[in-house]
Design a protein around this motif. Structure first.
Motif, PDB file in Angstrom:
ATOM      1  N   ILE A 302      36.300  42.597  34.913  1.00 44.87           N
ATOM      2  CA  ILE A 302      35.389  43.117  35.937  1.00 44.87           C
ATOM      3  C   ILE A 302      36.095  44.133  36.821  1.00 44.87           C
ATOM      4  O   ILE A 302      35.487  45.128  37.257  1.00 44.87           O
ATOM      5  N   ALA A 303      37.375  43.924  37.067  1.00 43.06           N
ATOM      6  CA  ALA A 303      38.131  44.873  37.891  1.00 43.06           C
ATOM      7  C   ALA A 303      38.158  46.253  37.263  1.00 43.06           C
ATOM      8  O   ALA A 303      37.947  47.271  37.940  1.00 43.06           O
ATOM      9  N   GLY A 304      38.415  46.306  35.967  1.00 44.90           N
ATOM     10  CA  GLY A 304      38.489  47.604  35.302  1.00 44.90           C
ATOM     11  C   GLY A 304      37.187  48.367  35.367  1.00 44.90           C
ATOM     12  O   GLY A 304      37.156  49.557  35.705  1.00 44.90           O
ATOM     13  N   SER A 305      36.083  47.702  35.053  1.00 43.68           N
ATOM     14  CA  SER A 305      34.785  48.386  35.042  1.00 43.68           C
ATOM     15  C   SER A 305      34.366  48.792  36.453  1.00 43.68           C
ATOM     16  O   SER A 305      33.820  49.887  36.655  1.00 43.68           O
ATOM     17  N   THR A 306      34.634  47.939  37.439  1.00 46.99           N
ATOM     18  CA  THR A 306      34.248  48.255  38.817  1.00 46.99           C
ATOM     19  C   THR A 306      35.051  49.430  39.365  1.00 46.99           C
ATOM     20  O   THR A 306      34.502  50.333  40.001  1.00 46.99           O
ATOM     21  N   ALA A 307      36.364  49.420  39.134  1.00 53.35           N
ATOM     22  CA  ALA A 307      37.211  50.507  39.640  1.00 53.35           C
ATOM     23  C   ALA A 307      36.839  51.833  39.000  1.00 53.35           C
ATOM     24  O   ALA A 307      36.787  52.866  39.679  1.00 53.35           O
ATOM     25  N   ARG A 308      36.594  51.815  37.706  1.00 56.98           N
ATOM     26  CA  ARG A 308      36.211  53.074  37.046  1.00 56.98           C
ATOM     27  C   ARG A 308      34.882  53.596  37.579  1.00 56.98           C
ATOM     28  O   ARG A 308      34.707  54.809  37.776  1.00 56.98           O
ATOM     29  N   GLU A 309      33.963  52.698  37.842  1.00 60.72           N
ATOM     30  CA  GLU A 309      32.647  53.115  38.334  1.00 60.72           C
ATOM     31  C   GLU A 309      32.723  53.684  39.750  1.00 60.72           C
ATOM     32  O   GLU A 309      32.094  54.713  40.048  1.00 60.72           O
ATOM     33  N   LEU A 310      33.489  53.045  40.621  1.00 57.05           N
ATOM     34  CA  LEU A 310      33.495  53.435  42.029  1.00 57.05           C
ATOM     35  C   LEU A 310      34.501  54.528  42.353  1.00 57.05           C
ATOM     36  O   LEU A 310      34.310  55.273  43.314  1.00 57.05           O
ATOM     37  N   LEU A 311      35.583  54.634  41.587  1.00 55.49           N
ATOM     38  CA  LEU A 311      36.571  55.683  41.842  1.00 55.49           C
ATOM     39  C   LEU A 311      36.385  56.899  40.945  1.00 55.49           C
ATOM     40  O   LEU A 311      37.058  57.917  41.132  1.00 55.49           O
ATOM     41  N   LYS A 312      35.505  56.789  39.947  1.00 54.16           N
ATOM     42  CA  LYS A 312      35.178  57.916  39.064  1.00 54.16           C
ATOM     43  C   LYS A 312      36.407  58.456  38.339  1.00 54.16           C
ATOM     44  O   LYS A 312      36.583  59.654  38.178  1.00 54.16           O
ATOM     45  N   GLN A 313      37.287  57.557  37.931  1.00 51.52           N
ATOM     46  CA  GLN A 313      38.445  57.944  37.134  1.00 51.52           C
ATOM     47  C   GLN A 313      38.900  56.745  36.314  1.00 51.52           C
ATOM     48  O   GLN A 313      38.494  55.604  36.580  1.00 51.52           O
ATOM     49  N   ASP A 314      39.722  57.006  35.327  1.00 52.15           N
ATOM     50  CA  ASP A 314      40.238  55.923  34.511  1.00 52.15           C
ATOM     51  C   ASP A 314      41.261  55.138  35.331  1.00 52.15           C
ATOM     52  O   ASP A 314      42.231  55.696  35.844  1.00 52.15           O
ATOM     53  N   VAL A 315      41.030  53.844  35.470  1.00 52.09           N
ATOM     54  CA  VAL A 315      41.902  52.995  36.275  1.00 52.09           C
ATOM     55  C   VAL A 315      42.409  51.853  35.392  1.00 52.09           C
ATOM     56  O   VAL A 315      41.641  50.959  35.042  1.00 52.09           O
ATOM     57  N   PRO A 316      43.681  51.857  35.030  1.00 48.88           N
ATOM     58  CA  PRO A 316      44.199  50.801  34.152  1.00 48.88           C
ATOM     59  C   PRO A 316      44.317  49.465  34.878  1.00 48.88           C
ATOM     60  O   PRO A 316      44.411  49.403  36.109  1.00 48.88           O
ATOM     61  N   THR A 317      44.327  48.401  34.088  1.00 45.01           N
ATOM     62  CA  THR A 317      44.526  47.047  34.615  1.00 45.01           C
ATOM     63  C   THR A 317      45.743  46.390  33.967  1.00 45.01           C
ATOM     64  O   THR A 317      45.901  45.173  34.027  1.00 45.01           O
ATOM     65  N   SER A 318      46.590  47.196  33.378  1.00 40.80           N
ATOM     66  CA  SER A 318      47.715  46.670  32.594  1.00 40.80           C
ATOM     67  C   SER A 318      48.926  46.296  33.441  1.00 40.80           C
ATOM     68  O   SER A 318      49.881  45.716  32.936  1.00 40.80           O
ATOM     69  N   ILE A 319      48.916  46.650  34.745  1.00 44.83           N
ATOM     70  CA  ILE A 319      50.009  46.276  35.645  1.00 44.83           C
ATOM     71  C   ILE A 319      49.444  45.310  36.690  1.00 44.83           C
ATOM     72  O   ILE A 319      48.455  45.619  37.349  1.00 44.83           O
ATOM     73  N   ALA A 320      50.069  44.155  36.808  1.00 42.70           N
ATOM     74  CA  ALA A 320      49.602  43.154  37.773  1.00 42.70           C
ATOM     75  C   ALA A 320      50.654  42.954  38.853  1.00 42.70           C
ATOM     76  O   ALA A 320      51.858  43.017  38.594  1.00 42.70           O
ATOM     77  N   TRP A 321      50.166  42.684  40.065  1.00 42.82           N
ATOM     78  CA  TRP A 321      51.033  42.408  41.210  1.00 42.82           C
ATOM     79  C   TRP A 321      50.607  41.050  41.759  1.00 42.82           C
ATOM     80  O   TRP A 321      49.718  40.955  42.604  1.00 42.82           O
ATOM     81  N   PRO A 322      51.206  39.956  41.284  1.00 45.24           N
ATOM     82  CA  PRO A 322      50.745  38.619  41.683  1.00 45.24           C
ATOM     83  C   PRO A 322      50.898  38.384  43.177  1.00 45.24           C
ATOM     84  O   PRO A 322      51.691  39.038  43.856  1.00 45.24           O
ATOM     85  N   VAL A 323      50.148  37.421  43.668  1.00 38.46           N
ATOM     86  CA  VAL A 323      50.199  37.073  45.084  1.00 38.46           C
ATOM     87  C   VAL A 323      51.621  36.716  45.470  1.00 38.46           C
ATOM     88  O   VAL A 323      52.322  35.998  44.761  1.00 38.46           O
ATOM     89  N   ALA A 324      52.067  37.274  46.609  1.00 38.41           N
ATOM     90  CA  ALA A 324      53.418  37.078  47.139  1.00 38.41           C
ATOM     91  C   ALA A 324      54.486  37.611  46.207  1.00 38.41           C
ATOM     92  O   ALA A 324      55.673  37.364  46.415  1.00 38.41           O
ATOM     93  N   GLY A 325      54.097  38.365  45.168  1.00 33.94           N
ATOM     94  CA  GLY A 325      55.067  38.908  44.228  1.00 33.94           C
ATOM     95  C   GLY A 325      55.747  37.846  43.396  1.00 33.94           C
ATOM     96  O   GLY A 325      56.845  38.074  42.891  1.00 33.94           O
ATOM     97  N   LYS A 326      55.065  36.684  43.208  1.00 32.75           N
ATOM     98  CA  LYS A 326      55.679  35.592  42.458  1.00 32.75           C
ATOM     99  C   LYS A 326      54.702  35.022  41.438  1.00 32.75           C
ATOM    100  O   LYS A 326      53.503  34.927  41.692  1.00 32.75           O
ATOM    101  N   ILE A 327      55.249  34.638  40.295  1.00 34.64           N
ATOM    102  CA  ILE A 327      54.446  34.051  39.228  1.00 34.64           C
ATOM    103  C   ILE A 327      55.344  33.109  38.442  1.00 34.64           C
ATOM    104  O   ILE A 327      56.572  33.230  38.471  1.00 34.64           O
ATOM    105  N   ASP A 328      54.753  32.152  37.766  1.00 34.91           N
ATOM    106  CA  ASP A 328      55.532  31.305  36.865  1.00 34.91           C
ATOM    107  C   ASP A 328      55.072  31.564  35.434  1.00 34.91           C
ATOM    108  O   ASP A 328      54.215  32.422  35.184  1.00 34.91           O
ATOM    109  N   ASP A 329      55.634  30.832  34.492  1.00 32.58           N
ATOM    110  CA  ASP A 329      55.331  31.093  33.085  1.00 32.58           C
ATOM    111  C   ASP A 329      53.857  30.872  32.772  1.00 32.58           C
ATOM    112  O   ASP A 329      53.263  31.613  31.978  1.00 32.58           O
TER     113      ASP A 329
END
Length: 698
Positions: A302-329
């Motif tokens: 949903i993020a990809g389709s919404t960003a492309r629709e509202l920003l009128k440009q190709d917006v990738p979703t391939s880079i994630a920034w987890p909350v607090a910059g931390k994630i586990d396996d």
């Protein structure tokens, strides 16, 4: 000559030590403490002197915050003896540790008096030669205020001197990640939980400041944008309802400022690097730990389709920034299954193993269930400089000097001969000072030891620093959205999915985005607000489910079955705006009394908007009287749509009684006919006999 030298030594000592001689003007002066005198550094130029004769100007102002006059007020520089050996020494210096400095006799300004509440500007001028600075390095630099020759306050900062070196210092690549992330502001799509979004878009609001930074188009910066925020702003451009914690409802017209902000952001980000975060910035680690795996993939899609629709440009979703910059396996696996190939993390989430004495490269490779993933580690010291220190006067100048100093020490670390990469990223929901951020980014572009690059150009090298696995502590787990909270979200999500499963074309649920907003990491520290949103979304879902109902279903719902077997009609009303497809499940509560005559296939109904559909259920009763059946609507894949309804079947047995009555009536009628025939025959015989007798008489 001896007397002159002795006199000069005495004068120097007098300047560098507190005076014990008092005069009429100084004897009555009240003591001044550091809180009463405030020192603000407004600028230090140039950012990086590179020649011995470069003029260094330190300007600012001193303020008497007390209630008594100050004076004479002396402002002077403390000069370096030697450069810092490493960044640890810098940290110790900022923490107030001892350092080899000496006071300057040439870089001094005296202000005769300063009234209570008054301020005075100052400018100290010096050169690297005057500071006896000769080689590349980062040096301690202090600015001190004395009142009546008594030290009252001092500010510690840095001076970075960068003459040409042989060999040249390797250029270090630096990438900036700048977030435009906020908490969700809506529960149901048309209902806002507060009016803070509008405030943030105006004047010096946080989102207005982020827009100003974006409009400056910083070179090679990568913007992380939460499409849920853009969705919230878009909703404000239409008439909407605000339902705050108090419960009072307020209807708001379309907001022109929201339209302006959205249009200006779209224009500002055109041509810049933009990445979409998963919709509503969900707490991915918590979702993984509580078994809500499908939410992450839905949020990314949903993020990809919404960003492309509202920003009128190709917006990738391939880079994630987890909350607090931390994630586990577990969380990493959810992201990679959703086609995320790069994660931006805090450095302590993936530390070097074994520890290193120099700053490691920002890029590393980690393994996931979907294969190798690139991890980009934000440099903590540099990242902090993007944000001003609360309550610190002149924080912008101090933070810029620190960025210059830290990046220079990183670039010149001994033993490093190959170029490295750095990632600079503030807190994800930062409250930036636009002027400071724009100045810092501009400064970074001009530093001779840095090269600005886009974030997606940073890749792990062949000689990458060995790192441990992902470090995710017990405290990190405790900070997640709780199991209790996410269980309530799970229940709402399950009901919301029914609104999709019942549609004829299985279209996505209208509540997908509302449910994702409930999973936002923003509710980690705002559990009360999150719980209130859960209740509002739950009510909205219940209202939507109630648009499909069994006609006439109530506590005293009764149907009559005439005879031992017959058909009972059950009707369903569709008040939704789309065609629905469902089945009606009818089961007897006592099969020994009443059975359903069926071919074993569910009774399917397809009902157009605003219409009703009816099925006929064949039933067979073994006795007269009342018995009950349970009626429930189900989706085509068998999920229960509504609560079970109890239907009373009243069996009269009228068909058997009617046969007895008809039989008896026929018997009576037949007997009457026979009697009539016999009577008529008897009458005819009597008449014939009488006639014969009459003839005989004649």
């Amino acid at each position: 000559m001896i007397r002159k030298a002795t006199l000069l030594s005495v004068l120097i000592a007098a300047l560098l030590t507190p005076s014990v001689v008092t005069t009429a003007s100084t004897a009555a002066a009240a003591p001044v403490n550091a809180q009463q005198a405030k020192l603000t550094l407004e600028s230090i130029t140039p950012d990086v002197p590179s020649r011995l004769t470069d003029e260094i100007k330190v300007s600012g102002k001193v303020t008497n915050a007390g209630t008594t006059p100050m004076g004479p007020v002396v402002i002077r520089l403390w000069l370096p003896r030697q450069p810092f050996a490493d960044r640890a020494a810098m940290e110790a210096y900022l923490a107030g540790g001892p350092v080899a400095e000496y006071a300057s006799l040439t870089s001094t300004i005296t202000i005769p008096s300063l009234a209570a509440g008054g301020s005075a500007p100052f400018e100290l001028v010096t050169t690297p030669a005057a500071l006896t600075v000769r080689r590349f390095g980062v040096y301690p630099l202090g600015v001190e205020v004395l009142n009546n020759w008594q030290p009252v306050t001092k500010v510690r900062t840095f001076l970075t001197y960068a003459p040409p070196t042989t060999p040249p210092i390797p250029k270090t690549k630096v990438a900036f990640a700048l977030p435009i992330i906020d908490q969700p502001h809506r529960s149901d799509d048309s209902i806002f939980i507060d009016e803070t979004l509008r405030t943030s878009l105006l004047g010096n609001g946080r989102l207005a400041d982020l827009l100003r930074i974006a409009q400056s188009k910083p070179k090679n910066a990568t913007w992380f944008v939460d499409p849920a925020l853009l969705d919230d702003v878009l909703a404000m451009t239409r008439a909407h309802e605000v339902r705050p914690k108090s419960g009072d409802k307020t209807n708001r017209p379309a907001d022109a400022s929201a339209r302006q902000w959205l249009d200006q952001l779209r224009t500002a980000l055109a041509g810049q690097k933009v990445v979409a975060t998963p919709y509503a910035d969900p707490d991915v680690a918590a979702l993984a730990h509580q078994g809500l795996d499908g939410m992450t993939d839905k949020a990314v899609t949903i993020a990809g389709s919404t960003a492309r629709e509202l920003l009128k440009q190709d917006v990738p979703t391939s880079i994630a920034w987890p909350v607090a910059g931390k994630i586990d396996d577990d969380g990493l696996d959810l992201l990679t299954v959703s086609k995320v190939s790069t994660v931006l993390l805090n450095a302590d989430n993936l530390p070097p193993d074994p520890p290193v004495t120099t700053t490691p490269d920002a890029a590393a490779t980690i393994n996931s269930v979907s294969g190798p993933v690139t991890a980009l580690l934000a440099e903590p010291g540099l990242s902090r400089t993007l944000e001003l220190e609360p309550g610190v006067a002149g924080s912008s100048t101090l933070q810029k000097q620190r960025f210059v100093a830290e990046s220079a020490l990183i670039a010149a670390e001994p033993g490093v001969t190959t170029p490295r990469s750095l990632v600079v990223a503030p807190a994800r929901r930062w409250n930036p000072n636009p002027t400071h951020v724009m100045n810092l980014l501009k400064t970074a572009e001009g530093l001779p030891w840095l090269t600005s690059v886009p974030l997606d150009s940073i890749k792990p090298g062949k000689a990458a620093t060995p790192r441990s696995g992902l470090v995710y502590t017990d405290d990190d787990r405790k900070a997640e959205l709780s199991k209790k909270y996410l269980d309530s979200v799970r229940r709402v999500a399950g009901k919301a999915q029914l609104t999709s499963s019942i549609t004829a074309d299985l279209r996505p649920s209208d509540f997908d985005r509302a449910v994702l907003r409930l999973t936002s990491s923003a509710w980690r520290t705002k559990t009360g607000t999150g719980s209130r949103e859960v209740k509002q979304v739950d009510q909205a879902v219940e209202d939507d489910l109630g648009l499909v109902t069994i006609t006439g279903a109530a506590a005293d719902w009764t149907r009559e079955l005439a005879g031992e077997e017959g058909q009972i009609p059950i009707s369903v009303k569709n008040q939704r705006k789309e065609t629905i497809s469902l089945t009606v499940d009818v089961s007897p509560n006592n099969p020994d009394v009443l059975t359903i005559v069926s071919d074993g296939k569910p009774k399917r109904l397809d009902i157009d908007p605003g219409q009703s559909g009816t099925i006929q259920v064949q039933m067979r009763s073994k006795t007269s009287g009342d018995s009950t059946v349970t009626v429930r609507l189900r989706t085509l894949d068998g999920k229960a749509y509504d609560a079970p309804r109890k239907l009373t079947i009243r069996t009269t047995g009228y068909t058997g009684i009617a046969l007895v009555i008809i039989g008896a009536a026929l018997s009576v009628m037949l007997a009457a006919v026979v009697m009539r025939i016999l009577r008529r025959r008897s009458q005819r015989r009597l008449a014939k006999t009488a006639k014969v007798r009459e003839n005989e008489r004649v």
